[in-house]
Design an enzyme around this catalytic site. Structure first.
Site, PDB file in Angstrom:
ATOM      1  N   SER A   1       0.870  -1.182   0.000  1.00 39.08           N
ATOM      2  CA  SER A   1       0.000   0.000   0.000  1.00 39.08           C
ATOM      3  C   SER A   1       0.906   1.231   0.000  1.00 39.08           C
ATOM      4  O   SER A   1       0.950   1.995   0.949  1.00 39.08           O
ATOM      5  CB  SER A   1      -0.934  -0.017   1.208  1.00 39.08           C
ATOM      6  OG  SER A   1      -0.200   0.010   2.413  1.00 39.08           O
TER       7      SER A   1
ATOM      8  N   HIS B   1      -3.352  -5.988   2.521  1.00 45.51           N
ATOM      9  CA  HIS B   1      -2.407  -6.978   3.044  1.00 45.51           C
ATOM     10  C   HIS B   1      -3.032  -8.350   3.274  1.00 45.51           C
ATOM     11  O   HIS B   1      -2.376  -9.258   3.778  1.00 45.51           O
ATOM     12  CB  HIS B   1      -1.809  -6.501   4.376  1.00 45.51           C
ATOM     13  CG  HIS B   1      -0.859  -5.357   4.209  1.00 45.51           C
ATOM     14  ND1 HIS B   1      -0.269  -4.715   5.262  1.00 45.51           N
ATOM     15  CD2 HIS B   1      -0.395  -4.727   3.090  1.00 45.51           C
ATOM     16  CE1 HIS B   1       0.511  -3.748   4.820  1.00 45.51           C
ATOM     17  NE2 HIS B   1       0.447  -3.732   3.503  1.00 45.51           N
TER      18      HIS B   1
ATOM     19  N   LYS C   1       9.651   5.125   7.421  1.00 46.31           N
ATOM     20  CA  LYS C   1      10.053   3.952   6.642  1.00 46.31           C
ATOM     21  C   LYS C   1      11.236   4.373   5.779  1.00 46.31           C
ATOM     22  O   LYS C   1      11.062   5.142   4.825  1.00 46.31           O
ATOM     23  CB  LYS C   1       8.911   3.525   5.729  1.00 46.31           C
ATOM     24  CG  LYS C   1       7.669   2.979   6.435  1.00 46.31           C
ATOM     25  CD  LYS C   1       6.520   2.917   5.437  1.00 46.31           C
ATOM     26  CE  LYS C   1       5.366   2.055   5.893  1.00 46.31           C
ATOM     27  NZ  LYS C   1       4.174   2.253   5.015  1.00 46.31           N
TER      28      LYS C   1
ATOM     29  N   GLU D   1       1.878  -9.228   7.042  1.00 45.81           N
ATOM     30  CA  GLU D   1       2.712  -8.904   8.203  1.00 45.81           C
ATOM     31  C   GLU D   1       2.474  -9.873   9.354  1.00 45.81           C
ATOM     32  O   GLU D   1       2.865  -9.614  10.486  1.00 45.81           O
ATOM     33  CB  GLU D   1       2.447  -7.452   8.623  1.00 45.81           C
ATOM     34  CG  GLU D   1       2.841  -6.481   7.505  1.00 45.81           C
ATOM     35  CD  GLU D   1       2.505  -5.035   7.794  1.00 45.81           C
ATOM     36  OE1 GLU D   1       1.829  -4.761   8.814  1.00 45.81           O
ATOM     37  OE2 GLU D   1       2.923  -4.181   7.001  1.00 45.81           O
TER      38      GLU D   1
ATOM     39  N   HIS E   1       8.538  -1.144   9.562  1.00 40.49           N
ATOM     40  CA  HIS E   1       8.846  -2.099   8.492  1.00 40.49           C
ATOM     41  C   HIS E   1       7.968  -1.804   7.277  1.00 40.49           C
ATOM     42  O   HIS E   1       7.172  -0.868   7.271  1.00 40.49           O
ATOM     43  CB  HIS E   1       8.576  -3.535   8.991  1.00 40.49           C
ATOM     44  CG  HIS E   1       7.117  -3.780   9.306  1.00 40.49           C
ATOM     45  ND1 HIS E   1       6.561  -5.035   9.426  1.00 40.49           N
ATOM     46  CD2 HIS E   1       6.088  -2.907   9.527  1.00 40.49           C
ATOM     47  CE1 HIS E   1       5.285  -4.935   9.694  1.00 40.49           C
ATOM     48  NE2 HIS E   1       4.973  -3.665   9.764  1.00 40.49           N
ATOM     49  N   ARG E   2       8.086  -2.654   6.245  1.00 35.01           N
ATOM     50  CA  ARG E   2       7.157  -2.632   5.113  1.00 35.01           C
ATOM     51  C   ARG E   2       6.448  -3.984   5.058  1.00 35.01           C
ATOM     52  O   ARG E   2       6.893  -4.953   5.664  1.00 35.01           O
ATOM     53  CB  ARG E   2       7.887  -2.420   3.771  1.00 35.01           C
ATOM     54  CG  ARG E   2       8.645  -1.143   3.616  1.00 35.01           C
ATOM     55  CD  ARG E   2       7.836   0.109   3.882  1.00 35.01           C
ATOM     56  NE  ARG E   2       6.633   0.269   3.103  1.00 35.01           N
ATOM     57  CZ  ARG E   2       6.451   1.185   2.152  1.00 35.01           C
ATOM     58  NH1 ARG E   2       7.438   1.996   1.827  1.00 35.01           N
ATOM     59  NH2 ARG E   2       5.296   1.320   1.533  1.00 35.01           N
ATOM     60  N   SER E   3       5.371  -4.057   4.272  1.00 30.88           N
ATOM     61  CA  SER E   3       4.689  -5.354   4.175  1.00 30.88           C
ATOM     62  C   SER E   3       5.566  -6.394   3.475  1.00 30.88           C
ATOM     63  O   SER E   3       5.512  -7.580   3.784  1.00 30.88           O
ATOM     64  CB  SER E   3       3.348  -5.203   3.465  1.00 30.88           C
ATOM     65  OG  SER E   3       3.509  -4.510   2.259  1.00 30.88           O
TER      66      SER E   3
ATOM     67  N   GLU F   1      -3.461   5.592  12.123  1.00 29.37           N
ATOM     68  CA  GLU F   1      -2.531   5.948  11.035  1.00 29.37           C
ATOM     69  C   GLU F   1      -3.306   6.090   9.728  1.00 29.37           C
ATOM     70  O   GLU F   1      -4.206   5.290   9.458  1.00 29.37           O
ATOM     71  CB  GLU F   1      -1.487   4.827  10.936  1.00 29.37           C
ATOM     72  CG  GLU F   1      -0.435   5.001   9.863  1.00 29.37           C
ATOM     73  CD  GLU F   1       0.497   3.783   9.834  1.00 29.37           C
ATOM     74  OE1 GLU F   1       0.724   3.158  10.900  1.00 29.37           O
ATOM     75  OE2 GLU F   1       0.981   3.451   8.739  1.00 29.37           O
TER      76      GLU F   1
ATOM     77  N   ASP G   1       1.485   8.358   7.382  1.00 32.16           N
ATOM     78  CA  ASP G   1       2.388   7.426   6.679  1.00 32.16           C
ATOM     79  C   ASP G   1       2.444   7.854   5.210  1.00 32.16           C
ATOM     80  O   ASP G   1       3.357   8.576   4.802  1.00 32.16           O
ATOM     81  CB  ASP G   1       1.863   5.996   6.859  1.00 32.16           C
ATOM     82  CG  ASP G   1       2.557   4.967   5.978  1.00 32.16           C
ATOM     83  OD1 ASP G   1       3.574   5.308   5.363  1.00 32.16           O
ATOM     84  OD2 ASP G   1       2.084   3.814   5.880  1.00 32.16           O
TER      85      ASP G   1
ATOM     86  N   GLN H   1      -6.507  -1.870   7.225  1.00 34.48           N
ATOM     87  CA  GLN H   1      -5.326  -2.693   6.899  1.00 34.48           C
ATOM     88  C   GLN H   1      -4.692  -3.373   8.113  1.00 34.48           C
ATOM     89  O   GLN H   1      -4.299  -4.524   8.045  1.00 34.48           O
ATOM     90  CB  GLN H   1      -4.296  -1.805   6.199  1.00 34.48           C
ATOM     91  CG  GLN H   1      -3.034  -2.511   5.770  1.00 34.48           C
ATOM     92  CD  GLN H   1      -2.112  -1.584   4.990  1.00 34.48           C
ATOM     93  OE1 GLN H   1      -2.323  -1.339   3.819  1.00 34.48           O
ATOM     94  NE2 GLN H   1      -1.098  -1.057   5.645  1.00 34.48           N
ATOM     95  N   GLU H   2      -4.561  -2.624   9.226  1.00 35.06           N
ATOM     96  CA  GLU H   2      -3.824  -3.195  10.363  1.00 35.06           C
ATOM     97  C   GLU H   2      -4.503  -2.868  11.687  1.00 35.06           C
ATOM     98  O   GLU H   2      -4.828  -1.715  11.958  1.00 35.06           O
ATOM     99  CB  GLU H   2      -2.401  -2.617  10.422  1.00 35.06           C
ATOM    100  CG  GLU H   2      -1.578  -2.979   9.208  1.00 35.06           C
ATOM    101  CD  GLU H   2      -0.307  -2.149   9.094  1.00 35.06           C
ATOM    102  OE1 GLU H   2       0.230  -1.709  10.127  1.00 35.06           O
ATOM    103  OE2 GLU H   2       0.123  -1.921   7.953  1.00 35.06           O
TER     104      GLU H   2
ATOM    105  N   ASP I   1      -4.016   1.026  11.612  1.00 43.95           N
ATOM    106  CA  ASP I   1      -3.556   1.668  10.375  1.00 43.95           C
ATOM    107  C   ASP I   1      -4.662   1.481   9.351  1.00 43.95           C
ATOM    108  O   ASP I   1      -4.882   0.369   8.858  1.00 43.95           O
ATOM    109  CB  ASP I   1      -2.239   1.066   9.873  1.00 43.95           C
ATOM    110  CG  ASP I   1      -1.771   1.751   8.580  1.00 43.95           C
ATOM    111  OD1 ASP I   1      -2.416   2.734   8.163  1.00 43.95           O
ATOM    112  OD2 ASP I   1      -0.763   1.299   8.000  1.00 43.95           O
TER     113      ASP I   1
ATOM    114  N   LYS J   1       6.794  -0.360  14.623  1.00 44.16           N
ATOM    115  CA  LYS J   1       5.741  -1.154  14.004  1.00 44.16           C
ATOM    116  C   LYS J   1       6.445  -2.200  13.162  1.00 44.16           C
ATOM    117  O   LYS J   1       7.069  -1.870  12.155  1.00 44.16           O
ATOM    118  CB  LYS J   1       4.944  -0.199  13.099  1.00 44.16           C
ATOM    119  CG  LYS J   1       3.540  -0.603  12.825  1.00 44.16           C
ATOM    120  CD  LYS J   1       2.823   0.459  12.020  1.00 44.16           C
ATOM    121  CE  LYS J   1       2.827   0.122  10.553  1.00 44.16           C
ATOM    122  NZ  LYS J   1       1.682   0.689   9.813  1.00 44.16           N
TER     123      LYS J   1
HETATM  124  P1  PGA Z   1       3.100  -1.175   3.141  1.00 44.63           P
HETATM  125  O1  PGA Z   1       2.199  -1.167   4.443  1.00 44.63           O
HETATM  126  O2  PGA Z   1       4.470  -1.550   3.523  1.00 44.63           O
HETATM  127  O3  PGA Z   1       2.411  -2.164   2.260  1.00 44.63           O
HETATM  128  O4  PGA Z   1       3.037   0.220   2.578  1.00 44.63           O
HETATM  129  C1  PGA Z   1       2.651  -0.734   5.682  1.00 44.63           C
HETATM  130  C2  PGA Z   1       1.901   0.475   6.150  1.00 44.63           C
HETATM  131  O5  PGA Z   1       0.995   0.977   5.458  1.00 44.63           O
HETATM  132  O6  PGA Z   1       2.206   0.982   7.206  1.00 44.63           O
HETATM  133 ZN    ZN Z   2       0.541   2.664   6.931  1.00 47.27          ZN
END
Ligand code: PGA
Ligand code: ZN
Length: 411
Positions: A43, A156, A337, A205, A365-367, A285, A312, A164-165, A241, A388
């Site tokens: 994302s 994800h 990131k 993740e 981190h990243r996904s 987020e 983000d 998403q999270e 998130d 995270k």
């Molecule tokens: P991404 O997701 O690494 O796929 O961008 C992580 C996030 O959105 O924080």
């Molecule tokens: Zn995010």
């Protein structure tokens, strides 16, 4: 010690989704070497530094990174040879100069980040210091509080959840190790509770990816898991998130693809306020899209005193974007990131800038991840306070937690 760079070499390697990524090895005249890998998002924010992929559909569905690797082995290797590895900023700006574009699209941010991190690791080795100590000196000593992803949706996971999270974060534990244990116990309890739902496994993740009646039901089940594991929602809080840039259609309109409903920015803000009043949520987020600054401002005015609002996709770890947010009092925290900006120096700078202006940094981190644990060291070196890095379920995520456990024991 002679810390001049003798060689820079890149490799096409693989991330946790099985997609190619760049690994880079930097060696110095004194024999010290550093190796680092770039992660990759799903994302991704529209304004991130450019991830260079080959677009050759005959290899890895176009996702190969041979061009990025070649850029390291030719242009970057030639330019960095003979520079001193402890001049991190000079090295990073040399790469930016060679790239010459606005968004690192010529060399590729994936190529540049791997080199940038490998330079720091080689220098740390040469000084005989762990990376966090090389980067943070005697000041960088604070272990971050985990914001642990335990339930996945959005881009994800292949389930019916739009957010998403869903993360948990221990706000009152004595140590990192204790906080990690609480979170892991809750994760396992949640797994047992979710057995009766249609579980399609875990998301990118490592968070569980069930089909549920609503996104709100996910929060309810997580609260139950916290209590059932023997903890209280006074001590263990929830962070979300939303990753709503994925939903944004422009003109203040959002389309939630799993539920197939349209919502306005205002309706989303109302929903977040209600959720925060009802549940122990302390952080949200990307509640709004990366281009929806007007609604971001309204959300910050309405909720920013009580809730951590993390940008983000909004800030993409970019000092210019963060500066605009600070000037306009939008959001109150930033997700950090390193591959969104492409060099270590710029990453460190954005964290400093955030802290100086009262914005909380969350190292992330990243996904698409790898075994590289640099973000753990960055979190400690910068005293960021929060990290995270996914569920306690996949080695790419667990490697960061294990690195933090080692750092905690050293400190
Ligand atoms: P991404 O997701 O690494 O796929 O961008 C992580 C996030 O959105 O924080
Ligand atoms: Zn995010």
């Amino acid at each position: 010690m002679d810390r001049t760079i003798k060689s820079v070499k890149a490799y096409e390697m693989m991330d946790s989704r099985g997609n190619p990524t760049v690994g880079a090895k930097v060696c110095l005249s004194d024999g010290s070497c550093g190796f680092a890998l770039s992660p990759s998002g799903a994302s991704t924010g529209a304004y991130e530094a450019y991830e260079l992929r080959d677009q050759d559909m005959g290899r890895y569905g176009g996702k190969g990174v041979k061009k990025a690797v070649k850029n390291v082995n030719t242009a970057i290797n030639g330019a960095l040879m003979g520079l001193s590895a402890d001049k991190q900023t000079e090295i990073d700006y040399k790469m930016i100069e060679i790239d010459g574009s606005e968004n690192k699209s010529n060399i590729g941010a994936n190529a540049m980040l791997a080199v940038s991190l490998a330079v720091a690791k080689a220098a740390a080795m040469s000084y005989n210091l762990p990376l966090y100590k090389y980067l943070g000196g005697i000041n960088g000593t604070k272990l971050p509080r985990p914001m642990m992803n335990i339930l996945n949706g959005g881009a994800h996971a292949k389930n019916n959840i739009d957010i998403q999270e869903f993360m948990i974060t221990p706000i009152k534990t004595d140590s990192f190790a204790d906080g990690l244990r609480c979170c892991s116990e809750i994760y396992h309890t949640l797994g047992s509770l979710l057995k009766k739902y249609n579980m399609t496994g875990v998301g990118d993740e490592g968070g569980f990816a069930p089909d549920l009646q609503s996104d709100e039901q996910a929060i309810e089940i997580i609260c139950t898991a916290i209590e059932k594991a023997g903890y209280s929602t006074d001590d263990i809080k929830i962070a979300l998130d939303i990753a709503s840039s994925e939903w944004y259609q422009g003109d203040g309109v959002y389309f939630l693809p799993k539920r197939k409903v349209n919502m306005s920015g205002e309706a989303l803000i109302n929903m977040y306020e209600e959720l925060c009043n009802k549940y122990p949520i302390i952080s949200i987020e990307d509640g709004l899209g990366e281009d929806d600054w007007d609604n971001w401002k309204i959300m910050t005015d309405r909720m920013g005193e009580k809730v951590q609002l993390v940008g983000d996709d909004l800030f993409v770890t970019n000092p210019v974007k963060l500066c605009y947010g600070i000037d306009n009092k939008v959001a109150n925290a930033i997700l950090v990131k390193p591959n969104q900006i492409g060099t270590l120096s710029e990453t460190m700078r954005v964290v400093r800038m955030a802290v100086e202006h009262g914005y909380k940094p969350v190292i992330s981190h990243r996904s698409g991840e790898t075994e590289d644990t640099t973000i753990a060291d960055i979190a400690v070196a910068t005293n960021a306070g929060q990290i995270k890095t996914g569920a306690p379920a996949r080695s790419d995520r667990v490697a960061k937690y294990n690195r933090l456990l080692i750092i905690e024991s050293e400190l």
